[in-house]
Design a protein around this motif. Structure first.
Motif, PDB file in Angstrom:
ATOM      1  N   GLN A  85       0.834  -1.198   0.000  1.00 48.21           N
ATOM      2  CA  GLN A  85       0.000   0.000   0.000  1.00 48.21           C
ATOM      3  C   GLN A  85       0.870   1.249   0.000  1.00 48.21           C
ATOM      4  OE1 GLN A  85      -3.030   0.433   2.977  1.00 48.21           O
ATOM      5  NE2 GLN A  85      -4.546  -0.598   1.721  1.00 48.21           N
ATOM      6  N   LEU A  86       0.526   2.165  -0.894  1.00 50.29           N
ATOM      7  CA  LEU A  86       1.194   3.464  -0.956  1.00 50.29           C
ATOM      8  C   LEU A  86       0.129   4.551  -0.883  1.00 50.29           C
ATOM      9  CD1 LEU A  86       3.782   2.881  -3.828  1.00 50.29           C
ATOM     10  CD2 LEU A  86       4.266   3.022  -1.399  1.00 50.29           C
ATOM     11  N   PHE A  87       0.444   5.645  -0.211  1.00 53.39           N
ATOM     12  CA  PHE A  87      -0.505   6.754  -0.108  1.00 53.39           C
ATOM     13  C   PHE A  87      -0.085   7.867  -1.055  1.00 53.39           C
ATOM     14  CE2 PHE A  87      -1.208   4.441   3.780  1.00 53.39           C
ATOM     15  CZ  PHE A  87      -2.574   4.539   3.970  1.00 53.39           C
ATOM     16  N   GLU A  94      -2.629   0.453  -4.226  1.00 52.26           N
ATOM     17  CA  GLU A  94      -1.888  -0.799  -4.146  1.00 52.26           C
ATOM     18  C   GLU A  94      -0.926  -0.942  -5.318  1.00 52.26           C
ATOM     19  OE1 GLU A  94      -4.877  -3.836  -3.962  1.00 52.26           O
ATOM     20  OE2 GLU A  94      -4.924  -3.789  -1.768  1.00 52.26           O
ATOM     21  N   GLU A  95       0.264  -1.423  -5.011  1.00 56.81           N
ATOM     22  CA  GLU A  95       1.274  -1.659  -6.029  1.00 56.81           C
ATOM     23  C   GLU A  95       1.965  -2.995  -5.757  1.00 56.81           C
ATOM     24  OE1 GLU A  95       1.959  -0.460  -8.743  1.00 56.81           O
ATOM     25  OE2 GLU A  95       1.468   1.670  -8.826  1.00 56.81           O
ATOM     26  N   MET A  96       2.704  -3.467  -6.751  1.00 54.62           N
ATOM     27  CA  MET A  96       3.526  -4.652  -6.562  1.00 54.62           C
ATOM     28  C   MET A  96       4.631  -4.340  -5.558  1.00 54.62           C
ATOM     29  SD  MET A  96       5.647  -6.827  -9.429  1.00 54.62           S
ATOM     30  CE  MET A  96       6.907  -5.584  -9.701  1.00 54.62           C
ATOM     31  N   ASP A  97       4.904  -5.281  -4.654  1.00 53.75           N
ATOM     32  CA  ASP A  97       5.929  -5.081  -3.629  1.00 53.75           C
ATOM     33  C   ASP A  97       7.273  -5.576  -4.159  1.00 53.75           C
ATOM     34  OD1 ASP A  97       7.451  -4.850  -1.353  1.00 53.75           O
ATOM     35  OD2 ASP A  97       5.855  -5.557  -0.011  1.00 53.75           O
ATOM     36  N   THR A 117       1.978   2.171 -15.073  1.00 57.95           N
ATOM     37  CA  THR A 117       2.720   3.268 -14.455  1.00 57.95           C
ATOM     38  C   THR A 117       2.569   3.180 -12.943  1.00 57.95           C
ATOM     39  OG1 THR A 117       2.365   4.717 -16.361  1.00 57.95           O
ATOM     40  CG2 THR A 117       2.975   5.777 -14.282  1.00 57.95           C
ATOM     41  N   ASN A 118       3.686   3.124 -12.239  1.00 54.43           N
ATOM     42  CA  ASN A 118       3.648   2.975 -10.795  1.00 54.43           C
ATOM     43  C   ASN A 118       3.207   4.255 -10.088  1.00 54.43           C
ATOM     44  OD1 ASN A 118       4.594   0.305 -10.888  1.00 54.43           O
ATOM     45  ND2 ASN A 118       6.735   0.949 -10.864  1.00 54.43           N
ATOM     46  N   VAL A 119       2.722   4.091  -8.877  1.00 55.95           N
ATOM     47  CA  VAL A 119       2.335   5.228  -8.049  1.00 55.95           C
ATOM     48  C   VAL A 119       3.581   6.059  -7.736  1.00 55.95           C
ATOM     49  CG1 VAL A 119       1.408   5.911  -5.795  1.00 55.95           C
ATOM     50  CG2 VAL A 119       0.402   3.981  -7.026  1.00 55.95           C
ATOM     51  N   PRO A 120       3.506   7.385  -7.849  1.00 60.94           N
ATOM     52  CA  PRO A 120       4.652   8.220  -7.476  1.00 60.94           C
ATOM     53  C   PRO A 120       5.153   7.859  -6.080  1.00 60.94           C
ATOM     54  CG  PRO A 120       2.979   9.563  -8.542  1.00 60.94           C
ATOM     55  CD  PRO A 120       2.374   8.185  -8.354  1.00 60.94           C
ATOM     56  N   GLY A 121       6.460   7.761  -5.953  1.00 60.61           N
ATOM     57  CA  GLY A 121       7.046   7.328  -4.694  1.00 60.61           C
ATOM     58  C   GLY A 121       7.568   5.914  -4.753  1.00 60.61           C
TER      59      GLY A 121
END
Length: 389
Positions: A85-87, A94-97, A117-121
């Motif tokens: 989980q990323l905020f 949710e993203e791949m760990d 495209t991944n979540v920023p961060g």
């Protein structure tokens, strides 16, 4: 499942297992499809189960089922990694760990949605960069993507479907893959799946059928996918009597391509992508992108937006495998001719607008017109390829 189908699945798993065991670097396998719903994720999960049965340590790193019943049913036996989980902007996403996969170090990890495209961060901006990283870490990856996400095909896909696909992967990822498998389905079968609600929810079906999933669109995308895989397979050879694959170096020729661009964003982008495709098809050992900066295109005479687009296009060329050449000269034709001779170019690629008739464009005085004349008079052995934009 028939005995023939099971035998083919067993053979596929064994071939991939051979690659995994033979290399220190991770092995990359890509399932390529013509559109959503052809069965890429389902096929990856089938292979994961087959490898698991062969005693391989397989991990489902990221799977997107889209709540399709057949795909969900395949989520069994093989370990599934929890998502991280990323905020972002106050929302939990949710993203791949990626870090958990590296720490766990499975032999093979299955990663869906390669163009995501991944979540920023996140560690990387794009999931394909995550996959490259995993392979570099010695972890083998099975992944999937649709043909419309290939960078060099963007302009063709836009013309075919009218859709500007924003999530794209560099073509080199497929060229570096140890295996690329075309997950094929006839246009009729795919549209039937859509109509039956096996791809999207009911509310989205009419729009999809009349938009991206029009029969003609799918037919042309299918041709692109088949052509892409056929070209890649042409670069591979069998290495032993058992049929275990060995990835051959791409066929190389003496062709040297020189693409000529200016600060026109759209034209430069199309010329770069087309040259990338030509370089692959010809097996060119090297290709260049040349930007001739005239006094009219100095930094203080063109806007910031134009400068950003130019830099972005040069970055695109680098990602696709080009060598960048930048020269300053007010005589564009002479600069191009000189660089072509210095680099022993065999094929010159430049653009011509398609807004008016093709022959009208060639008959009017322009850089392209003057360049064609100069090449014909001074370098008749240099071929010229015109890209209409």
């Amino acid at each position: 499942m028939t005995s023939t189908e099971q035998a083919l699945r067993d053979t596929s798993a064994e071939r991939f297992l051979h690659l995994v065991q033979a290399k220190r670097r991770g092995t990359l396998k890509v399932y390529l499809g013509l559109a959503a719903g052809v069965g890429k994720t389902y096929r990856m999960l089938q292979e994961a189960h087959d490898l698991h049965q062969h005693g391989v340590d397989v991990l489902l790193g990221y799977i997107e089922t889209h709540q399709r019943a057949g795909t969900v049913a395949q989520l069994r036996n093989v370990p599934l990694l929890p998502r991280k989980q990323l905020f972002y902007k106050g929302k939990a996403l949710e993203e791949m760990d990626l870090e958990a996969i590296v720490q766990r170090r499975p032999q093979v990890v299955v990663v869906d949605e390669l163009a995501h495209t991944n979540v920023p961060g996140s560690r990387h901006e794009k999931r394909w960069q995550d996959v490259e990283y995993l392979v570099q870490q010695g972890i083998s990856v099975i992944t999937a993507v649709n043909v419309q996400h290939l960078e060099s095909l963007h302009d063709q896909v836009l013309r075919i479907t009218g859709t500007d696909v924003t999530e794209r992967i560099p073509d080199r990822l497929l060229r570096q893959a140890d295996e690329v498998v075309n997950v094929d389905l006839t246009v009729g079968e795919l549209r039937t799946r859509l109509e039956e609600g096996r791809i999207y929810h009911a509310a989205k079906i009419p729009t999809a059928l009349n938009g991206f999933f029009q029969a003609e669109n799918l037919l042309q995308l299918r041709r692109l996918a088949v052509r892409e895989v056929a070209q890649l397979l042409g670069q591979q050879v069998a290495s032993d009597a058992g049929g275990a694959p060995a990835v051959a170096a791409p066929r190389r020729t003496d062709d040297r391509l020189l693409a000529c661009i200016n600060s026109n964003e759209r034209a430069a982008r199309e010329i770069i992508r087309k040259t990338s495709r030509l370089a692959d098809q010809l097996g060119a050992a090297v290709w260049y992108v040349l930007y001739v900066q005239t006094a009219r295109e100095t930094a203080d005479r063109i806007g910031l937006a134009t400068q950003r687009h130019l830099l972005k296009n040069l970055q695109l060329a680098t990602e696709l495998g080009a060598q960048i050449l930048r020269v300053k000269d007010n005589d564009v034709v002479e600069a191009i001719r000189r660089v072509a001779q210095e680099k022993n170019a065999t094929l010159l690629i430049c653009g011509i607008t398609g807004e008016k008739g093709f022959w009208d464009q060639l008959s009017r005085r322009s850089v392209t017109h003057d360049l064609l004349r100069a090449v014909a008079l001074t370098t008749p052995t240099l071929d010229v390829y015109l890209v209409t934009y």
